[in-house]
Design a protein around this motif. Structure first.
Motif, mmCIF file in Angstrom:
data_model
loop_
_atom_site.group_PDB
_atom_site.id
_atom_site.type_symbol
_atom_site.label_atom_id
_atom_site.label_comp_id
_atom_site.label_asym_id
_atom_site.label_seq_id
_atom_site.Cartn_x
_atom_site.Cartn_y
_atom_site.Cartn_z
ATOM 1 N N SER A 121 0.834 -1.213 0.000
ATOM 2 C CA SER A 121 0.000 0.000 0.000
ATOM 3 C C SER A 121 0.865 1.258 0.000
ATOM 4 N N ARG A 170 -8.396 -1.380 2.325
ATOM 5 C CA ARG A 170 -7.755 -0.392 1.438
ATOM 6 C C ARG A 170 -7.077 -1.092 0.279
ATOM 7 N N GLN A 171 -6.422 -2.195 0.593
ATOM 8 C CA GLN A 171 -5.715 -2.922 -0.455
ATOM 9 C C GLN A 171 -6.714 -3.520 -1.450
ATOM 10 N N ARG A 177 -8.179 -1.193 -3.999
ATOM 11 C CA ARG A 177 -7.277 -0.800 -5.076
ATOM 12 C C ARG A 177 -7.238 -1.818 -6.215
#
Ligand SMILES: Nc1ncnc2c1ncn2[C@@H]1O[C@H](COP(=O)(O)OP(=O)(O)OP(=O)(O)O)[C@@H](O)[C@H]1O
Ligand SMILES: [Mg+2]
Length: 517
Positions: free
Chosen positions: A335, A368-369, A372
């Motif tokens: 990240s 969050r990862q 993406r």
């Protein structure tokens, strides 16, 4: 003649490298280019008195691509063409050469063991475990520790170090909760060189048979992720309904006298282990902590995550924040690289100091990862999570609905690997358990929302329990995906009847909107 093959991970690297060159140079697989380039790396051969350049045939190229074995000089030449280091991808565990085979009497069955791409530190732990196995001749070894701390990785490394001291090594993951009968059958067949196919009736007799092999040969049996057969949320390590016999297996192996070893990894300590440990000295329990500062840092700097910048103090802050947990650090490294170009100071200022990413909130990090990932990568990781067992790219292609995802499959798999979200095994790709838990929780959340709002998308694209899956996998899918989903829906929609009505409504919407209607 000696021929070389590659490991399954090596085969993926070859596929990726070929795809890359193919696209860059707009080539087909049967283009002369591959042969001409490889010839440049071949030593000259004698033709009568003259030395002439050696050539390579399309058949050898095809055998190399399909991994059916080619002689070392061609193997090395093709690796050079593809920009790969042949020593890193050759499968030196199971040599295919007949002369090499004679020298090695080690039999391996590592079907669903992940192949470790990198491994740092743990020297003290490895020393201790080597001693327990080789000098103290421990019958039972238990590796304990939090999710993602590195139990599986350490056991893979240990297996490589000690396997020459065993006649047989077999690896099985318990993540999808296989019945003990499956494990015993697989092991007995393997230890008997597939001679014993009709097994005793009762479970006790089967365990006795296994122990007979433990006495007559040196066998290493590794059972990974044993917490899957324990009741969740139960601190006493109680076995799940239908899995109590694993406790018997552990007890009998620990208390019998033999020359073999059962190695177990688990997040929780199975019931009665302490009691057994009091009675016998041939049991070793090792609890893993996070990696130290130096080795944690290597996860950032010595893997494929790229360059990082930060002060000593900032490094310390980040690593201590995640308690040296390698899984969390891999995701954090990917990240920081992607979002902040590797700038640790910015990560500390913008995220850590604001308390946005706490170790307990590790799911936030995975979220969050996940956000993406592109649509294809998301579709693939959902399927890998649902499958529970490793799947090859061909098997994945059958699951996947979207045409675009099928097209981008190899590219997306390689990207997911780079982000440390998936691993490879001899049987194909798989998601590491901590990440799987997050993906499944997310899938349940999203499908629950879709059913509540009657806006169906994911629910239509994924088969949450496959009719073609093995019985125990189906049971696991029902227990870990369908059951929690139903419970959530019943609670959130205010009862079973409401849920039935909602599902009825969704079905009639489908019927109305389908072209045949
Ligand atoms: N010593 C190490 N060096 C480098 N990377 C490591 C090390 N140990 C673990 N990792 C990486 O951390 C991730 C998690 O490791 P691993 O799967 O071994 O954890 P685990 O304890 O078995 O987790 P789980 O309880 O979920 O099964 C993997 O991607 C692995 O490659
Ligand atoms: Mg594990």
């Amino acid at each position: 003649m000696t021929t070389l093959k590659v490991s399954s991970e090596g085969l993926n690297k070859i596929k990726e490298a070929i795809e890359k060159i193919k696209t860059e140079k707009a080539l087909t697989l049967d283009n002369e280019y591959w042969l001409d380039e490889a010839s440049k790396f071949l030593p000259m051969v004698k033709n009568g008195k003259k030395e002439v350049p050696d050539t390579v045939s399309i058949g050898t190229w095809n055998r190399f691509r399909r991994n059916t074995g080619v002689s070392p000089k061609y193997f090395q030449a093709f690796c050079q063409v593809l920009g790969l280091n042949w020593e890193e991808i050759v499968d030196n565990i199971q040599p295919v050469s007949s002369d090499l085979k004679k020298a090695s009497t080690v039999s391996l069955d590592l079907k669903n063991a992940p192949t470790a791409s990198h491994f740092f530190g743990r020297t003290q732990e490895l020393e201790e475990l080597n001693k327990s196995i080789l000098q103290e001749k421990c019958n039972l070894i238990l590796l304990l520790g939090r999710g993602g701390i590195g139990k599986t990785s350490l056991s893979i490394k240990l297996r490589k170090e000690v396997q020459n001291n065993f006649d047989y090594t077999i690896w099985r993951s318990l993540e999808a909760s296989p019945k003990i009968e499956n494990i015993l059958e697989d092991s007995i067949k393997f230890f008997s060189n597939q001679q014993e196919t009709i097994l005793p009736e009762t479970l006790d007799e089967k365990i006795t048979r296994l122990i007979n092999y433990f006495v007559s040969s040196r066998c290493l049996l590794i059972l990974d992720n044993a917490e899957s057969i324990l009741e969740s949320g139960n601190k006493t390590g109680k076995y799940r309904e239908g899995y109590q016999d694993y406790g018997n297996l552990l007890k009998r192996i620990a208390e019998s006298s033999h020359q073999s070893c059962l190695l177990i990894t688990s997040r929780e300590k199975p019931q009665a282990i302490d009691l057994i440990a009091k009675k016998t000295k041939t049991i070793k329990i090792l609890e893993l902590d996070g990696l130290n500062l130096e080795n944690s840092q290597k996860i950032f700097t010595e893997t494929e995550h790229g360059e990082f910048s930060g002060s000593e103090h900032e490094w310390k802050l980040v690593i201590e924040h995640y308690a040296g947990n390698p899984s969390a650090l891999e995701v954090v490294a990917a990240s920081i690289q992607e979002v902040l170009g590797g700038n640790l100071s910015k990560f500390v200022e913008d995220y850590l100091k604001l308390g946005q990413l706490k170790f307990e909130e590790i799911n936030d990090l995975y979220q969050r990862q996940f956000n993406r990932l592109c649509t294809s990568e998301q579709e693939i990781i959902y399927w890998l999570a649902i499958n529970y067992e490793p799947a090859s790219d061909t098997e994945l292609k059958e699951d996947i609905i979207s045409w675009q995802t099928k097209q981008e499959l190899l590219q997306s798999l390689s990207s997911l690997k780079r982000r440390s979200l998936i691993k490879t095994t001899e049987l194909g790709y798989t998601v590491i358990p901590v990440i799987r838990e997050y993906i499944i929780a997310r899938l349940i959340d999203e499908i629950c929302e879709e059913i509540k709002t009657a806006q169906i998308q994911l629910f239509n694209n994924y088969c949450l329990s496959k009719a073609t899956a093995k019985d125990y996998i189906r049971e696991t899918q029902i227990r870990l995906i369908i059951q929690p989903l139903l419970e959530r829906l019943i609670q959130e929609l205010g009862g079973k009847i409401n849920l039935e009505n909602q599902l009825q409504q969704i079905i009639s919407n489908f019927q109305q909107n389908s072209p045949q209607a």
